[in-house]
Write an enzyme that holds these catalytic residues in place. Structure first.
Site, short mmCIF file in Angstrom:
data_model
loop_
_atom_site.label_atom_id
_atom_site.label_comp_id
_atom_site.label_asym_id
_atom_site.label_seq_id
_atom_site.Cartn_x
_atom_site.Cartn_y
_atom_site.Cartn_z
N HIS A 1 39.61 19.18 -15.74
CA HIS A 1 40.91 18.58 -16.08
C HIS A 1 40.95 18.12 -17.52
CE1 HIS A 1 39.10 14.57 -16.16
NE2 HIS A 1 38.42 14.94 -15.09
N GLU B 1 35.75 14.48 -7.57
CA GLU B 1 34.61 14.02 -8.35
C GLU B 1 33.73 13.09 -7.52
OE1 GLU B 1 32.25 14.33 -10.26
OE2 GLU B 1 33.13 14.19 -12.27
#
Length: 529
Positions: free
Chosen positions: A333, A409
């Protein structure tokens, strides 16, 4: 029947923004330009401009020879795949344009081929001339055009080189077969006869080629498949399981690794200690730490090895042709407010949005992926920063985004939002333990790297099964991407600390049906420069 080549392109300076298209009709035998078309179309998206260029090129060809067989060549994978009927057309602005293009010639009279951007320069120049004219408040005029083909482009039109999706693993095989044709066995690589002369069987990728095979060409029935691959496509001999206990020989591997071990591949890797990180997977630039490496690193013998009578895994040049792999294009990202401050930012924190810089990065990577045109599916972590990044790409490609929880994550527990130095100051013992063992979790109930690896490996197995033979963009985070690369290489856990992974960077791994994997790219940020 008369044959014509139509090359078309479109562009948008802003997407959406000031847009234009260009198209050229060529004689395939001589490369002669038979007709040109270009137009400034006002504010539109890149894909709409490409479709309008296609329609204009087809209409120009019909005006010349309505009964011709038309060979359309474009550098837009989206348009080529949709018009070929292999991809669905979902965007409402493109459906009527695709329908209009399909009506210009009778069905079966037009065929489509993807070509690299560098082979579509004539149409690209026409589109840019149209946009330049629009910037001046005018329309494109043929008399002012300087986009004519040069001698090299004419030769390319007369004898086009083999083409296919960029980074196709078959391209290396095609080039190797062509090089070996008629030369006999070279270096023990086999004696395949190679394809017939002039038969396009691979992909001319050139510099800047994009990893991501979409399909493999069909090998002629008369040609033995020698399974040759380009050196950079050579398959790894084994695949780690993603389960640290299994790698230590305690548990049996499953999924992708089990398929590898079933062929006689050992999934065993001794559990090793982690030395000081060059960049922390979580904080991105951790200073050297004092954690000690586990004494047994690299010394424990692999257990749970497959029976001795099992077939040896295929390796390198002589492996069987397993068909098109599932190719994961791994996109980290864009930046958040925490990224430049190098703070732990996992799935247990504040779920920050992209910063202004991160939004710009997302648009830049979307533009690059749209230009390269190989992405067929998009799968994203559920966290906001990934969904925003994936959304920017999806808007450019006209694709939907699937959310996959397994791509989130690491949960960094009490370390969320802290810098590496702050964690060192507040939780020194816990940090040393975490650096020394993948089984150690961050303070306060976070996830260990072992836990994350099991989750990521299970996700990998689900996605490779669901997207066999397709090129999928996975928008995710530092730890999942590094873990996928580590497992593909069969590298020890401490390798996580020895990979740089920048915000909005691109990596790629291909997964083959026999359980092997090939790392094709790591931390590419050229689209941000």
């Amino acid at each position: 029947m008369r044959e014509l080549v139509v090359e078309a392109d479109g562009g948008s300076r802003g997407n959406p923004g000031p847009a234009g298209y260009g198209a050229v009709v060529l004689d395939p035998a001589t490369g002669e330009t038979l007709a040109e078309a270009a137009e400034y179309i006002g504010v539109a998206t890149n894909n709409v401009a490409e479709y309008k260029g296609l329609v204009a090129g087809l209409k120009a060809a019909r005006e010349l020879f309505p009964d011709a067989a038309v060979h359309v060549r474009m550098d837009s994978k989206l348009v080529v795949e949709q018009m070929s009927g292999r991809w669905k057309i979902k965007h409402p602005d493109m459906k009527p344009l695709a329908a209009e293009a399909a009506r210009v010639f009778p069905p079966g009279q037009v065929r489509y081929e993807w070509i690299p951007r560098e082979r579509n320069k004539h149409a690209d120049r026409l589109a840019n001339e149209a946009m330049d004219a629009g910037k001046r408040g005018r329309q494109w005029e043929p008399s002012a055009s300087t986009a004519g083909l040069d001698a090299t482009a004419a030769r390319n039109a007369a004898t086009p080189p083999p083409s296919g999706p960029p980074g196709d693993a078959a391209a290396g095989a095609a080039r190797a077969r062509a090089a070996l044709a008629g030369t006999g066995a070279a270096g023990g690589l086999g004696t395949g006869t190679g394809p017939a002369a002039g038969t396009p069987v691979g992909s001319a990728t050139g510099s800047g080629a994009w990893p991501g095979a979409v399909s493999r060409p069909t090998t002629p029935a008369t040609e033995p498949d020698d399974g040759l691959f380009a050196a950079e496509e050579a398959l790894a001999a084994s695949v780690a399981s993603g389960d640290f206990e299994a790698e230590a020989g305690v548990l049996a591997p499953t999924g992708h690794a089990a398929r590898a071990e079933a062929r006689g591949t050992s999934a065993g890797t001794a559990e090793g200690g982690v030395s000081a990180p060059a960049d922390a997977a979580y904080a991105q630039a951790a200073p050297a730490a004092g954690g000690t490496a586990a004494a047994q690193a690299g010394t424990a013998p692999a257990q749970g090895t497959a029976p001795a009578q099992a077939a040896a895994p295929s390796q390198g040049w002589a492996g069987p042709d397993m068909g098109a792999p599932a190719t994961f294009v791994l996109l980290r990202h864009g930046e958040t407010a925490l990224t430049p401050e190098k703070r732990f930012s996992g799935s247990g924190g504040s779920d920050p949005e992209l910063s202004a810089a991160g939004l710009r990065q997302a648009e830049a990577v979307a533009e690059a992926l749209a230009a390269r045109g190989t992405i067929q599916e998009i799968v994203s972590s559920p966290l906001t920063r990934c969904r925003q990044t994936a959304g920017a790409v999806a808007a450019r490609l006209g694709l939907d985004v699937r959310i996959e929880q397994g791509l989130r994550e690491t949960d960094f527990g009490a370390w969320e939002g802290l810098t590496f130095g702050e964690v060192r100051e507040r939780y020194p013992a816990d940090l040393d333990a975490w650096l020394a063992s993948p089984k150690a979790a961050p303070t306060g109930g976070g996830e260990s790297f072992a836990t994350v690896a099991r989750r990521v490996a299970a996700t990998r197995d689900r996605l490779t099964a669901a997207y066999a033979g397709r090129t999928v963009l996975l928008v995710t985070h530092v730890t999942p991407i590094k873990t996928l690369v580590r497992l593909a290489l069969g590298a020890p856990p401490e390798s996580l600390f020895r990979m740089e992974l920048s915000a909005a960077s691109i990596s790629a791994v291909a997964y083959y049906a026999d359980g092997n994997a090939s790392v094709r790219l790591l931390n590419d940020t050229s689209h941000l420069r």
